[in-house]
Design a protein around this motif. Structure first.
Motif, short mmCIF file in Angstrom:
data_model
loop_
_atom_site.label_atom_id
_atom_site.label_comp_id
_atom_site.label_asym_id
_atom_site.label_seq_id
_atom_site.Cartn_x
_atom_site.Cartn_y
_atom_site.Cartn_z
N GLY A 64 57.95 -68.52 7.57
CA GLY A 64 56.84 -68.92 6.69
C GLY A 64 56.49 -67.89 5.64
O GLY A 64 55.35 -67.80 5.19
N ILE A 65 57.50 -67.09 5.22
CA ILE A 65 57.23 -66.04 4.22
C ILE A 65 57.44 -66.64 2.83
O ILE A 65 58.39 -66.32 2.12
CB ILE A 65 58.14 -64.81 4.44
N THR A 66 56.57 -67.53 2.44
CA THR A 66 56.65 -68.24 1.17
C THR A 66 55.88 -67.48 0.08
O THR A 66 55.13 -66.54 0.40
CB THR A 66 56.09 -69.66 1.33
N PRO A 67 56.04 -67.84 -1.19
CA PRO A 67 55.40 -67.08 -2.27
C PRO A 67 53.88 -67.01 -2.19
O PRO A 67 53.28 -66.09 -2.74
CB PRO A 67 55.84 -67.84 -3.54
N ASP A 68 53.25 -67.97 -1.52
CA ASP A 68 51.79 -67.96 -1.42
C ASP A 68 51.29 -67.19 -0.20
O ASP A 68 50.09 -67.16 0.07
CB ASP A 68 51.26 -69.39 -1.38
N ARG A 72 56.15 -59.59 4.03
CA ARG A 72 56.41 -59.16 5.40
C ARG A 72 57.46 -58.05 5.39
O ARG A 72 58.31 -57.99 4.49
CB ARG A 72 56.92 -60.33 6.24
N LYS A 73 57.42 -57.19 6.40
CA LYS A 73 58.36 -56.09 6.49
C LYS A 73 59.81 -56.60 6.48
O LYS A 73 60.14 -57.56 7.20
CB LYS A 73 58.12 -55.29 7.76
N GLY A 107 70.91 -63.67 -11.55
CA GLY A 107 70.39 -64.42 -12.68
C GLY A 107 69.00 -64.93 -12.40
O GLY A 107 68.14 -64.99 -13.29
N ALA A 108 68.75 -65.34 -11.15
CA ALA A 108 67.42 -65.80 -10.71
C ALA A 108 67.20 -65.27 -9.30
O ALA A 108 67.71 -65.85 -8.34
CB ALA A 108 67.34 -67.32 -10.74
N PRO A 109 66.50 -64.14 -9.13
CA PRO A 109 66.30 -63.57 -7.79
C PRO A 109 65.71 -64.58 -6.82
O PRO A 109 64.82 -65.37 -7.18
CB PRO A 109 65.34 -62.41 -8.05
N LEU A 110 66.21 -64.56 -5.59
CA LEU A 110 65.77 -65.49 -4.56
C LEU A 110 64.82 -64.83 -3.58
O LEU A 110 64.18 -65.51 -2.77
CB LEU A 110 66.98 -66.06 -3.81
N VAL A 111 64.75 -63.49 -3.61
CA VAL A 111 63.85 -62.74 -2.74
C VAL A 111 62.91 -61.92 -3.62
O VAL A 111 63.35 -61.27 -4.58
CB VAL A 111 64.63 -61.81 -1.79
N ASP A 112 61.62 -62.00 -3.34
CA ASP A 112 60.62 -61.21 -4.06
C ASP A 112 60.39 -59.94 -3.26
O ASP A 112 59.73 -59.94 -2.23
CB ASP A 112 59.32 -62.03 -4.16
N GLY A 113 60.98 -58.84 -3.75
CA GLY A 113 60.90 -57.58 -3.02
C GLY A 113 59.68 -56.76 -3.42
O GLY A 113 59.31 -56.70 -4.59
N THR A 131 60.24 -51.28 3.10
CA THR A 131 60.11 -52.34 2.09
C THR A 131 59.58 -53.63 2.71
O THR A 131 59.64 -53.83 3.92
CB THR A 131 61.45 -52.61 1.40
N GLU A 132 59.08 -54.49 1.82
CA GLU A 132 58.58 -55.81 2.24
C GLU A 132 59.18 -56.86 1.32
O GLU A 132 59.65 -56.56 0.22
CB GLU A 132 57.04 -55.84 2.15
N ALA A 133 59.14 -58.09 1.77
CA ALA A 133 59.74 -59.16 0.97
C ALA A 133 59.12 -60.51 1.31
O ALA A 133 58.44 -60.67 2.33
CB ALA A 133 61.26 -59.21 1.22
N ARG A 134 59.34 -61.45 0.41
CA ARG A 134 59.03 -62.86 0.65
C ARG A 134 59.91 -63.68 -0.26
O ARG A 134 60.59 -63.14 -1.16
CB ARG A 134 57.54 -63.14 0.38
N LEU A 135 59.93 -64.98 -0.07
CA LEU A 135 60.75 -65.86 -0.90
C LEU A 135 60.16 -65.97 -2.30
O LEU A 135 58.94 -65.91 -2.48
CB LEU A 135 60.85 -67.25 -0.26
#
Length: 819
Positions: A64-68, A72-73, A107-113, A131-135
């Motif tokens: 459930g690590i969505t853009p909104d 998360r680690k 070209g279009a990152p899929l992970v928001d770091g 680091t942390e990340a989400r979609l």
């Protein structure tokens, strides 16, 4: 070799099995090669992902690590992926995730770091524990509808859970992000492409499956590298036809005057080139080659996180263009990209041309739409079946209640209902589960309306399943929706030959990239993109209203911008006419920039003036609850100043936005009323129309928020006493427009004084900071995550300690927005 029958290569000697080396290599190498090719190194043509990338995205989706949601680690994501789906080591998973987060590789990152994910200088990412990340929002398009039986599933490595063989991939990711990988005896090297061009190419193929390569190359013009640069398509047509070929890439440079000297400025570098190594090589080649390159005196990297800028300083009497040509020859300022477009298709690796990739993708998307439609049809039929039972029950409610009261237990009541009304077991259970509140006349009407809607939906779904043409139209429509939502201009320029590659000469007027912004003090200013630090800075106690900007547009010095104002006017303003200013400095009043503007007039909405006007409609919202919808074509006016909308006395424009398909209009007023208005009857009107009423306001009330919503997100509110909360948008039912609406906050009397009116309201889909003006003395910022989710009548919880007043609130943008 053991003794025995010489014809038998396999011999059992005790517990040992003896084989020749040829047999061992043949029996082991082939399965190993197949595993590396199919399950590790090469992407699938359908979703453009390697297995490890697919598993990372699916793991994040499951978590459930969505853009909104908050970041998360990375270690948590890697651990889940490693333990459940990809048992090949944590470093390989983390490296794949890091690459998907790097804007200079994808070209279009899929992970928001969030944190250190490496740099174009070759710096490695920080350890996963830091680091942390989400979609990213675009990654959700690859996963969209995955829960609707759209893809095939297989057991994971230990047969405990299912994982998707491929993702739905609702945009052509193989083209957009490309791929690189080395397998056993095979390799792939597919360049990234522009998202809009790739979707346009797919749509052109849907419209005409017999389209030629020459025709489609007018749409998909060539690769689009995230680091920009200039492409010289030496063998592009051959590469797109056969899957193999190459293109030349050159850095983008320009020449500037620096006092009485010339300097060479590197703005963009070829894809895959390490910037720090490139600059070191320039210094080294100056020492090795001598000659014209001896004119280089220094190389300075002035890049920041906003943009690239590397300066090559040269002697006063040196020719900068001769130096540039020598650098192209001896350094990686000029490189080649070799195409080798290999991907897994039909269960095996294939070398494919551009049309082959698009054809496979289109056929797969039709299959996804068909499978999803069948799933939705099955769900709709089940719902229809239940609704038919409920409608029968509410129409005979007295008898139903009598049967239930007379029954000794639930099982007997269910059987009695089935026998009397010829209901199925599912229908009878639904009747027993029905709440008493559903027996009102309104709820009965809703049930009958829902049944009619479901039957209409079933007819639509059946038509889609029966028609390949409708399936293709649906694929096309959804692709166009993604294209509209994720518009992005091409980064790499294309010239047809080396002769067409022209370095801007020093006597030409240089073109600069600017950020044009309107701040909370209602003033306009501009600054060079390279000086724009908003994307990296955060709100501090010393921040001012000058730094809070809701209207931000990126434009060149030669561009013009539409500036729509609170008084309903539109001005086309030359970017050069807007005064330069630093981010912390004040701007200029609109009256000082535009002679036709009046005192007190200020920008509400800005947009770049492009050669072609946008398609669709633009919406105007006013303080007194008016909404006007006009086609963008109405604003192709030659004049630099004109009326954009007509206003009633005492009214003003408070917001504008492009019309979104299928959305309703969320309106919040100063005194705490709210209406989620149906927009289906809002007519499209001409430029000087007034619009229609979207809400009936009480005496003295006015709108503080009007915005389109689609059922997702929350409404964030803050009162003039600093009490805040969030309310789920889904809790506010859609109603007809021009109504009084419902109460969205309870202003308490006698107990806790939570305020008299709403000072700030916004729709939240992704968390952001809200800056509050407290007591008209200082600014303080809170994340919308600090606004607790409460029910509609709750008075909110205090953000501020003690008794304070909030004069106003502002959304704090922390990213560069293209208008």
């Amino acid at each position: 070799m053991a003794q025995g029958n010489e014809q038998d290569n396999n011999q059992a000697v005790g517990k040992l099995i003896v084989q020749t080396m040829e047999d061992v290599m043949r029996d082991s190498m082939i399965p190993y090669s197949e595993s590396v090719i199919l399950d590790r190194a090469l992407p699938r043509v359908e979703d453009g992902l390697k297995p490890v990338q697919r598993r990372i995205l699916y793991t994040m989706h499951q978590l459930g690590i969505t853009p909104d949601k908050p970041y998360r680690k990375s270690a948590r994501i890697v651990g889940d992926c490693l333990g459940k789906l990809h048992p090949h080591g944590d470093s390989s998973i983390y490296q794949a995730m890091v690459r998907m987060a790097q804007p200079f590789n994808m070209g279009a990152p899929l992970v928001d770091g969030h944190g250190n994910f490496g740099s174009v200088d070759g710096d490695g990412a920080a350890a996963m524990r830091y680091t942390e990340a989400r979609l990213t929002p675009l990654a959700l398009e690859l996963l969209r509808d995955i829960d609707k039986n759209t893809v095939k599933w297989s057991w994971n490595f230990d047969d405990t859970i299912l994982e998707p063989d491929i993702l739905p991939g609702r945009f052509p990711n193989l083209l957009v992000n490309g791929a690189t990988g080395i397998a056993v005896g095979l390799a792939t090297n597919i360049p990234p492409h522009n998202l809009m061009e790739s979707i346009d190419g797919v749509i052109a193929y849907i419209d005409n499956p017999r389209i030629t390569l020459k025709e489609i190359m007018k749409i998909v013009k060539g690769p689009d590298f995230p680091t920009g640069g200039v492409i010289i398509p030496t063998e592009l047509a051959h590469a797109y036809e056969t899957g193999k070929g190459k293109v030349a890439i050159r850095a983008k440079l320009h020449i500037e005057n620096d006092n009485d000297k010339k300097i060479i400025v590197i703005d963009e570098i070829p894809y895959g080139v390490n910037k720090s190594q490139l600059l070191e090589s320039i210094i080294k080649v100056r020492e090795d080659k001598k000659g014209v390159l001896s004119g280089i005196t220094d190389v300075v990297d002035e890049s920041d996180r906003v943009g690239m800028r590397a300066v090559i300083k040269i002697k006063r009497d040196s020719d900068p263009k001769e130096i540039i040509n020598a650098l192209f020859k001896y350094t990686n300022l000029a490189t080649n990209f070799s195409f080798n477009m290999v991907a897994i298709a039909d269960g095996k690796p294939q070398l494919m041309g551009l049309l082959d990739i698009i054809a496979y993708y289109v056929n797969y998307q039709r299959e996804v739409v068909l499978r999803r439609t069948k799933y939705e049809l099955d769900a709709a039929r089940k719902r229809e079946h239940i609704l038919e039972g409920l409608v029968i029950a509410v129409r005979n409610i007295d008898e139903v209640i009598k049967i239930i009261k007379a029954s000794p237990n639930t099982t007997a009541a269910k059987e009695a209902l089935r026998k009397r009304f010829e209901l199925s077991e599912v229908q009878a259970q639904a009747v027993l589960d029905m709440r008493l509140a559903r027996l009102t006349h309104l709820e009965i009407f809703k049930l009958e309306k829902e049944l009619a809607d479901v039957r209409s939906e079933i007819a639509r779904l059946e038509a889609i399943i029966a028609s390949k043409k409708l399936q293709m139209e649906l694929v096309k429509t959804e692709l166009l929706g993604i294209r509209k939502q994720y518009r992005e201009n091409r980064k790499s320029a294309i010239v047809q030959s080396v002769e067409q590659y022209v370095i801007p000469s020093d006597d030409e007027k240089p073109t600069f990239e600017y950020v044009v912004a309107a701040n909370a003090n209602k003033q306009l200013k501009k600054m060079l993109v390279k000086n724009f630090t908003m994307a990296t800075k955060d709100f501090t106690d010393t921040s001012t209203l000058n730094e809070i900007c809701n209207c931000i547009v990126r434009a060149k010095s030669t561009d013009r911008v539409f500036c729509f104002t609170n008084l309903g006017n539109c001005y086309k303003i030359d970017v050069e006419a807007i005064p330069d200013g630093k981010w912390r400095e004040k701007g200029a009043d609109l009256k000082k920039i535009v002679a036709d503007a009046v005192d007190g007039e200020y920008p509400v909405y800005m947009r770049l003036v492009e050669e072609k006007l946008p398609k669709g409609n633009i919406l105007f919202y006013t303080k007194l609850g008016m909404v006007k919808k006009s086609p963008w074509s109405e604003y192709g006016v030659v004049k630099s100043a004109f009326a954009a909308t007509k206003l009633r006395d005492g009214d003003c424009v408070i917001a504008m936005e492009d019309e979104a398909e299928g959305a309703s209009l969320m309106i919040v007023t100063k005194y705490g009323m709210c209406l989620n208005a149906d927009m289906s009857d809002v007519p499209a009107q001409n430029r000087i129309a007034t619009g229609v009423r979207c809400m009936s306001l009480g005496e003295g009330d006015e709108c503080v928020l009007i915005k389109q919503v689609n059922g997702d997100g929350e409404i964030a509110l803050c009162t003039d006493r600093g009490f805040a909360k969030r309310i789920l948008v889904s809790q506010i039912d859609v109603m007809g427009r021009y109504r009084k609406g419902i109460k969205i906050i309870d202003f308490a009397k006698g107990k806790t004084d939570n305020g008299k009116c709403i000072a700030y309201a916004a729709i939240v889909t992704v968390p952001f900071k809200v800056v509050l003006n407290v007591d008209d003395e200082y600014l303080t910022a809170y994340s919308t995550e600090n606004f607790t989710i409460e029910n509609r009548t709750h008075g909110g919880k205090p953000l501020l300690k003690g008794r304070h007043s909030v004069a106003a609130g502002y959304a704090y943008n922390d990213k560069l927005i293209n208008g």
